[in-house]
Write an enzyme that holds these catalytic residues in place. Structure first.
Site, short mmCIF file in Angstrom:
data_model
loop_
_atom_site.label_atom_id
_atom_site.label_comp_id
_atom_site.label_asym_id
_atom_site.label_seq_id
_atom_site.Cartn_x
_atom_site.Cartn_y
_atom_site.Cartn_z
N ASP A 1 -6.47 -0.93 -10.96
CA ASP A 1 -6.51 -0.64 -9.78
C ASP A 1 -5.13 -0.71 -8.89
O ASP A 1 -4.55 0.21 -8.09
CB ASP A 1 -7.63 -1.35 -8.90
CG ASP A 1 -9.18 -0.95 -9.14
OD1 ASP A 1 -9.20 0.44 -9.37
OD2 ASP A 1 -9.87 -1.64 -8.91
N LEU A 2 -4.57 -1.81 -9.02
CA LEU A 2 -3.36 -2.12 -7.99
C LEU A 2 -2.20 -1.17 -8.75
O LEU A 2 -1.39 -0.81 -7.83
CB LEU A 2 -2.88 -3.52 -8.21
CG LEU A 2 -4.00 -4.46 -7.57
CD1 LEU A 2 -3.77 -5.91 -8.07
CD2 LEU A 2 -4.25 -4.50 -6.27
#
Length: 433
Positions: free
Chosen positions: A197-198
């Site tokens: 996600d990051l």
């Protein structure tokens, strides 16, 4: 504006004494994303000075507001989870149900005035409400529309939902993370933070900035298609290259490095430290401080390639030597000899670290009710245009009435009517029904 010593030094390095306007001041972002990848990207844009309007559901908002404990104020029904707070600073928030025609019209009106729209819905979802790229591009040709999904807008998996854990598994990341086969606790592991996600959020923000530069010369926006799987594959980096170029299928090695030796954790009398030798000179210095002249002189260990071939033998000797030293003494000796290494810190220890304090990496913001919120800040230091920390992560629906009035010219009666129909929520109608 008041400047601390650190910023003054940065200013001098850049030829300036003091900061100017934030880099993205004047840019407006309409944020239709939730959970992490999208909010991480838009928070980065907000840190750089963009005006970010976060759109949430009227029936409770971003799911991560409830992903606790811990909560900002444990025991309060309206408190926000730390998870939500980590990705939503420097934003305003409105609550709009854009599955209704009235709500979709409000979003389209805001998109017409925005520079950037970020969304992370499954493929085809926003088309049902007339909020897909083609429709938004028609009303605002300058709009940069960034879509974040698990697998992208094309390909056989385009319709699937994507989640960080799933992507860590499918991308090969978990195949290289964890203890080696045969060791206690072996087996694939996910990374301790949601890196897929990051990384996708970071790539999305980077792509948006590139599209802004392109728009500066052409006057036109564009669609950016970001996928969690694509982003995670991109950051397989040396492990990916080991396979693509060398034909080697990487395996799990625990804390050992696939290409560099010695580069891992080593035991001490009172704990464990990391030694990260990057070249032959550092290796010889490590041998000197550990009083291992025979190792330094052994042709089997003279180069990194040879150390890789004799990894087990070398690391066994090094572990025997480090195990008789205290962590503090060994780390001090390594620093004196120019050998990279460090402790394995908890986050509590990180917060006390003098380097973290000197760099001003922990920021404090205050909500309008006086609640303090601490966060790790934007990780770049600018000599001219500093990141901003003007807005603590907003309470649910706190800006709905203000933004709809200012941006779209809605009257109080119109806002109240939309609240009554459940199309929007404001702080007042969310609390009192």
């Amino acid at each position: 504006m008041k400047h601390d010593k650190r910023h003054t030094v940065l200013g001098r390095l850049g030829g300036e004494l003091g900061a100017t306007e934030a880099p993205l001041a004047g840019i407006t972002v309409l944020d239709l994303s939730r959970v992490l990848a999208g909010p991480w990207a838009t928070q980065m844009l907000g840190d750089l000075g963009a005006t970010v309007i976060k759109v949430e559901r009227p029936d409770g908002g971003d799911d991560t507001r409830l992903w606790g404990p811990p909560f900002l104020q444990d025991g309060r029904d309206d408190s926000d989870a730390a998870y939500y707070l980590c990705a939503n600073r420097n934003k305003s928030t409105i609550a709009v149900d854009f599955s209704t025609p009235e709500g979709a019209a409000l979003i389209a009106g805001l998109a017409k005035r925005a520079d950037i729209l970020v969304e992370n819905f499954k493929c085809g979802t926003l088309a049902k409400y007339g909020l897909h790229y083609a429709a938004m591009q028609a009303v605002n040709p300058r709009l940069i529309y960034c879509s974040i999904t698990g697998f992208g807008q094309t390909g056989p998996y385009a319709g699937r939902g994507g989640y960080d854990f799933l992507i860590q598994a499918m991308s090969g990341l978990m195949s290289v993370t964890g203890r080696a086969d045969g060791e206690a606790g072996d087996g694939p592991l996910k990374v301790g933070i949601p890196v897929s996600d990051l990384f996708t959020g970071i790539y999305a923000a980077n792509a948006i900035l590139a599209a802004l530069h392109h728009r500066h010369s052409t006057g036109l926006g564009q669609l950016i298609d970001c996928a969690l799987l694509d982003s995670q594959l991109a950051v397989m980096a040396n492990q990916g290259a080991n396979f693509l170029l060398g034909g080697q299928v990487p395996i799990r090695r625990g804390n050992a490095h696939p290409n560099v030796v010695p580069y891992r954790d080593f035991p001490t009398v009172d704990g464990t430290i990391v030694i990260a030798v990057g070249n032959d000179a550092q290796f010889r210095a490590l041998c000197r401080l550990l009083d291992l002249p025979d190792i330094a002189a052994d042709p089997c260990f003279s180069t990194n390639a040879k150390r890789l071939l004799h990894r087990d033998q070398l690391e066994t000797r090094l572990r025997q030597a480090t195990a008789s030293r205290s962590s503090a003494d060994l780390l001090a000796a390594m620093e004196a000899h120019g050998v990279p290494g460090g402790p394995i810190n908890t986050l509590e220890e990180v917060a006390r670290d003098p380097q973290v304090k000197a760099r001003g990496l922990i920021k404090e913001m205050t909500r309008d009710d006086g609640t303090k919120i601490r966060a790790f800040g934007y990780p770049a230091q600018f000599s001219r245009s500093q990141p901003v920390y003007d807005k603590a992560p907003p309470r649910f629906a706190q800006d709905t009435a203000d933004i709809l009035a200012r941006q779209l010219g809605l009257s109080k009666d119109e806002i109240d009517a939309l609240c009554a129909k459940g199309v929007i929520a404001t702080e007042h109608c969310a609390r009192n029904g």
